[in-house]
Design a protein around this motif. Sequence first.
Motif, PDB file in Angstrom:
ATOM      1  N   GLN A  15       0.923  -1.223   0.154  1.00  0.00           N
ATOM      2  CA  GLN A  15       0.043   0.047  -0.094  1.00  0.00           C
ATOM      3  C   GLN A  15       0.781   1.379   0.067  1.00  0.00           C
ATOM      4  OE1 GLN A  15      -3.466  -0.297  -0.365  1.00  0.00           O
ATOM      5  NE2 GLN A  15      -3.630   1.740  -0.385  1.00  0.00           N
ATOM      6  N   PRO A  16       1.991   1.448   0.560  1.00  0.00           N
ATOM      7  CA  PRO A  16       2.457   2.644   0.662  1.00  0.00           C
ATOM      8  C   PRO A  16       3.285   2.931  -0.645  1.00  0.00           C
ATOM      9  CG  PRO A  16       3.359   1.419   2.754  1.00  0.00           C
ATOM     10  CD  PRO A  16       2.359   0.415   1.938  1.00  0.00           C
ATOM     11  N   GLN A  17       3.309   1.821  -1.455  1.00  0.00           N
ATOM     12  CA  GLN A  17       3.926   2.353  -2.848  1.00  0.00           C
ATOM     13  C   GLN A  17       2.891   2.515  -3.914  1.00  0.00           C
ATOM     14  OE1 GLN A  17       7.812   0.503  -3.879  1.00  0.00           O
ATOM     15  NE2 GLN A  17       7.981  -0.234  -1.841  1.00  0.00           N
ATOM     16  N   ILE A  18       2.077   1.637  -3.791  1.00  0.00           N
ATOM     17  CA  ILE A  18       0.666   1.719  -4.605  1.00  0.00           C
ATOM     18  C   ILE A  18       0.244   2.827  -4.772  1.00  0.00           C
ATOM     19  CG2 ILE A  18      -1.594   0.872  -5.220  1.00  0.00           C
ATOM     20  CD1 ILE A  18      -0.912  -1.787  -3.723  1.00  0.00           C
ATOM     21  N   ASN A  19      -0.209   3.808  -3.810  1.00  0.00           N
ATOM     22  CA  ASN A  19      -0.808   5.086  -3.826  1.00  0.00           C
ATOM     23  C   ASN A  19       0.074   6.143  -4.515  1.00  0.00           C
ATOM     24  OD1 ASN A  19      -3.094   4.193  -2.750  1.00  0.00           O
ATOM     25  ND2 ASN A  19      -2.661   5.354  -0.706  1.00  0.00           N
ATOM     26  N   PRO A  20       1.465   6.356  -4.082  1.00  0.00           N
ATOM     27  CA  PRO A  20       2.317   7.183  -4.853  1.00  0.00           C
ATOM     28  C   PRO A  20       2.673   6.887  -6.227  1.00  0.00           C
ATOM     29  CG  PRO A  20       3.667   6.105  -2.989  1.00  0.00           C
ATOM     30  CD  PRO A  20       2.253   5.828  -2.807  1.00  0.00           C
ATOM     31  N   GLY A  21       2.426   5.457  -6.574  1.00  0.00           N
ATOM     32  CA  GLY A  21       2.703   4.929  -7.986  1.00  0.00           C
ATOM     33  C   GLY A  21       1.403   5.367  -8.812  1.00  0.00           C
ATOM     34  N   LEU A  22       0.400   5.460  -8.359  1.00  0.00           N
ATOM     35  CA  LEU A  22      -0.751   5.553  -9.101  1.00  0.00           C
ATOM     36  C   LEU A  22      -0.844   7.307  -9.364  1.00  0.00           C
ATOM     37  CD1 LEU A  22      -3.652   3.583  -7.292  1.00  0.00           C
ATOM     38  CD2 LEU A  22      -2.953   3.695  -9.942  1.00  0.00           C
ATOM     39  N   GLN A  23      -0.208   7.935  -8.336  1.00  0.00           N
ATOM     40  CA  GLN A  23      -0.479   9.421  -8.554  1.00  0.00           C
ATOM     41  C   GLN A  23       0.992   9.739  -9.536  1.00  0.00           C
ATOM     42  OE1 GLN A  23      -2.634  11.229  -7.451  1.00  0.00           O
ATOM     43  NE2 GLN A  23      -3.512   9.553  -6.458  1.00  0.00           N
ATOM     44  N   PHE A  24       2.000   8.986  -9.668  1.00  0.00           N
ATOM     45  CA  PHE A  24       2.958   9.265 -10.559  1.00  0.00           C
ATOM     46  C   PHE A  24       2.426   8.921 -11.848  1.00  0.00           C
ATOM     47  CE2 PHE A  24       6.594   7.311 -13.044  1.00  0.00           C
ATOM     48  CZ  PHE A  24       7.367   8.530 -12.996  1.00  0.00           C
ATOM     49  N   ALA A  25       1.661   7.727 -12.076  1.00  0.00           N
ATOM     50  CA  ALA A  25       1.207   7.435 -13.433  1.00  0.00           C
ATOM     51  C   ALA A  25       0.010   8.581 -13.711  1.00  0.00           C
ATOM     52  CB  ALA A  25       0.527   6.116 -13.121  1.00  0.00           C
ATOM     53  N   LYS A  26      -0.615   9.047 -13.009  1.00  0.00           N
ATOM     54  CA  LYS A  26      -1.724  10.122 -13.168  1.00  0.00           C
ATOM     55  C   LYS A  26      -0.976  11.266 -13.909  1.00  0.00           C
ATOM     56  CE  LYS A  26      -5.611  12.320 -11.283  1.00  0.00           C
ATOM     57  NZ  LYS A  26      -6.495  12.573 -10.026  1.00  0.00           N
ATOM     58  N   ARG A  27       0.146  11.593 -13.187  1.00  0.00           N
ATOM     59  CA  ARG A  27       0.772  12.685 -13.807  1.00  0.00           C
ATOM     60  C   ARG A  27       1.525  12.693 -15.031  1.00  0.00           C
ATOM     61  NH1 ARG A  27       3.131  15.598  -8.051  1.00  0.00           N
ATOM     62  NH2 ARG A  27       1.236  15.226  -7.248  1.00  0.00           N
ATOM     63  N   LEU A  28       2.204  11.424 -15.311  1.00  0.00           N
ATOM     64  CA  LEU A  28       2.486  11.138 -16.648  1.00  0.00           C
ATOM     65  C   LEU A  28       1.651  11.282 -17.850  1.00  0.00           C
ATOM     66  CD1 LEU A  28       4.942   8.211 -15.617  1.00  0.00           C
ATOM     67  CD2 LEU A  28       5.686  10.348 -16.466  1.00  0.00           C
ATOM     68  N   LEU A  29       0.223  10.754 -17.362  1.00  0.00           N
ATOM     69  CA  LEU A  29      -0.899  10.704 -18.307  1.00  0.00           C
ATOM     70  C   LEU A  29      -1.285  12.211 -18.640  1.00  0.00           C
ATOM     71  CD1 LEU A  29      -3.407   8.323 -16.887  1.00  0.00           C
ATOM     72  CD2 LEU A  29      -1.698   8.010 -18.471  1.00  0.00           C
ATOM     73  N   LYS A  30      -1.014  13.057 -17.940  1.00  0.00           N
ATOM     74  CA  LYS A  30      -1.360  14.589 -18.082  1.00  0.00           C
ATOM     75  C   LYS A  30      -0.201  15.082 -19.141  1.00  0.00           C
ATOM     76  CE  LYS A  30      -4.003  15.898 -14.019  1.00  0.00           C
ATOM     77  NZ  LYS A  30      -3.992  16.641 -12.843  1.00  0.00           N
ATOM     78  N   MET A  31       0.922  14.419 -18.874  1.00  0.00           N
ATOM     79  CA  MET A  31       2.096  15.034 -19.893  1.00  0.00           C
ATOM     80  C   MET A  31       1.997  14.224 -21.194  1.00  0.00           C
ATOM     81  SD  MET A  31       4.898  15.561 -16.963  1.00  0.00           S
ATOM     82  CE  MET A  31       4.585  16.587 -15.647  1.00  0.00           C
ATOM     83  N   GLY A  32       0.999  13.500 -21.253  1.00  0.00           N
ATOM     84  CA  GLY A  32       0.982  12.792 -22.803  1.00  0.00           C
ATOM     85  C   GLY A  32       1.661  11.487 -22.928  1.00  0.00           C
ATOM     86  N   VAL A  33       2.136  10.703 -21.830  1.00  0.00           N
ATOM     87  CA  VAL A  33       2.697   9.457 -21.784  1.00  0.00           C
ATOM     88  C   VAL A  33       1.603   8.485 -21.217  1.00  0.00           C
ATOM     89  CG1 VAL A  33       4.364   8.076 -20.601  1.00  0.00           C
ATOM     90  CG2 VAL A  33       4.835  10.611 -21.160  1.00  0.00           C
ATOM     91  N   ASP A  34       1.446   7.411 -22.184  1.00  0.00           N
ATOM     92  CA  ASP A  34       0.651   6.283 -21.740  1.00  0.00           C
ATOM     93  C   ASP A  34       1.357   5.215 -20.696  1.00  0.00           C
ATOM     94  OD1 ASP A  34      -1.333   7.369 -23.391  1.00  0.00           O
ATOM     95  OD2 ASP A  34      -0.783   6.001 -25.022  1.00  0.00           O
ATOM     96  N   VAL A  35       0.885   4.979 -19.898  1.00  0.00           N
ATOM     97  CA  VAL A  35       1.616   4.116 -18.721  1.00  0.00           C
ATOM     98  C   VAL A  35       1.000   2.718 -18.552  1.00  0.00           C
ATOM     99  CG1 VAL A  35       1.930   4.282 -16.349  1.00  0.00           C
ATOM    100  CG2 VAL A  35       2.079   6.154 -17.269  1.00  0.00           C
ATOM    101  N   THR A  36       1.824   1.547 -18.675  1.00  0.00           N
ATOM    102  CA  THR A  36       1.383   0.366 -18.317  1.00  0.00           C
ATOM    103  C   THR A  36       1.798   0.231 -16.657  1.00  0.00           C
ATOM    104  OG1 THR A  36       1.507  -0.320 -20.422  1.00  0.00           O
ATOM    105  CG2 THR A  36       1.842  -1.978 -18.626  1.00  0.00           C
ATOM    106  N   TYR A  37       0.978   0.069 -15.747  1.00  0.00           N
ATOM    107  CA  TYR A  37       1.159  -0.094 -14.409  1.00  0.00           C
ATOM    108  C   TYR A  37       1.352  -1.490 -13.897  1.00  0.00           C
ATOM    109  CZ  TYR A  37       0.955   1.013  -9.246  1.00  0.00           C
ATOM    110  OH  TYR A  37       1.301   1.228  -8.019  1.00  0.00           O
ATOM    111  N   ALA A  38       2.615  -2.181 -13.901  1.00  0.00           N
ATOM    112  CA  ALA A  38       2.784  -3.564 -13.378  1.00  0.00           C
ATOM    113  C   ALA A  38       2.819  -3.596 -12.040  1.00  0.00           C
ATOM    114  CB  ALA A  38       3.897  -3.920 -14.255  1.00  0.00           C
ATOM    115  N   THR A  39       2.361  -4.662 -11.545  1.00  0.00           N
ATOM    116  CA  THR A  39       2.468  -5.094 -10.017  1.00  0.00           C
ATOM    117  C   THR A  39       1.920  -6.609 -10.042  1.00  0.00           C
ATOM    118  OG1 THR A  39       2.284  -4.362  -7.888  1.00  0.00           O
ATOM    119  CG2 THR A  39       0.342  -4.122  -9.053  1.00  0.00           C
TER     120      THR A  39
END
Length: 458
Positions: A15-39
């Motif tokens: 959990q301590p890594q999932i939440n910041p990981g999701l926020q990181f992915a969300k910011r990349l999306l706003k910058m035009g980067v498609d993200v595959t989130y693997a866990t």
Amino acid sequence: MDPCVRLLLVTFPGQPQINPGLQFAKRLLKMGVDVTYATAFSALNRMTRSTTTPPGLTFFGFSDGHDGGWGMDNFDQYMEELKRHGSEAVAKLIKSQAETGQPFFHVVYTTFVPWAGKVAHDLHVPSTFLWIQPATILDIYFYYLNQLNGYGDSIGDNMNDPSWSVELPGLPPVTGSDLPSFLLASNTYNFALKLLKEHFDVLDAQNNPKVLVNSFDALESGALRAIEKLNLVAIGPLIPSAFLDGKNPSDNSFGGDLFEDSKTYIKWLDSKPSESVIYAAFGSYSPIAKQQIDEIAHGLLACGRPFLWVVRATEDEKLSSKEKLEQEGMIVPWCSQVEVLSHPSIGCFLSHCGWNSSLESLVSGVPVVAFPQWSDQVTNAKLIEDVWKTGTRVKSNLDHLVESDEIKRCIEMVIGGDEMRTNAKKWKELARETGKEGGSSDKNLKIFVDEAKANKVE
């Protein structure tokens, strides 16, 4: 799909890594980067059932041998299984995407999965380490594990001496009681230092290695520049952007917390005066002994203030006099913490000082009663009390028990402390400024994306 804007993010399934990981992915999306989130499936099954997946984000799951969930019974064995299953799955994913003409231009991986960086290196895909704790912690591990300038030997020889202290470059003085618990002789999690050393080994194989850090420049200016051979780049705080913008979010889909939402506690908070409520929460992992839970309960009751206490389902049976507690406060098994901390009725945060919680308290301007348990939490508590001066740390007795009188003393000191509250509000403004569009962390992330695109594998 343009292959130059596809990034693979691999996170440890905690959990301590999932939440910041999701926020990181969300910011990349706003910058035009498609993200595959693997866990691992053990985490993915929790994430996808209550999050709305936005365009550009896909999830990729792999087995860790505990697909229905896992505990802390045998962490060393778990880490070996995660590495074995994860390495194979991530390698197959990278190869299959390249074969279909949609290769990843970059891999980002979080703490405790250094094997993801090694897989990327072996397949000639550029990679970057995302450190989800403060830069200060990374610096301490780096100096210790690399035995630089005698600091590693000094820490190893004196970590259990309460009178000893050391001042590492760029960091405040730390004592043995301020060090991450993984460094102490009492540490029982053998996997931790081994994996951290593997992280540094992966970085050693890179030219001009860069580490993305879930922190911000104003918060850790010295720590971010303390390691000459590593380029530490602050891109935090990685919390939902709506809270950084100072808005009142009405939609927590993808970017809020991951479990079923309930507004009962928000309505309860709405009924309380400004800065009157004690919010108590102790994280997702560490079990708390029944005797300690009793002391926490007595301490909260002795304050004579309303309190919102998150008691995990696994800990609920340890509660004594629950009826009395619920007359004075509210007990919940889970809440949207960042939403609670942003509520005007919250007066202080009785916290285990995990890094996500510490950042959320800073962004919300809420002073802290630090009640650390393990890992980075003790060092975070040191920073909160002595560096950022936004709270105070409880002291345990000779039996390592924090008594109710001590809990009450600290709560009353914090909730009535003008200096700590003033400092908390100062850091709130700095944190929100850096995380907004055009702030330092936003600029740092954009530079990282632009450089990663320019260095993509053709």
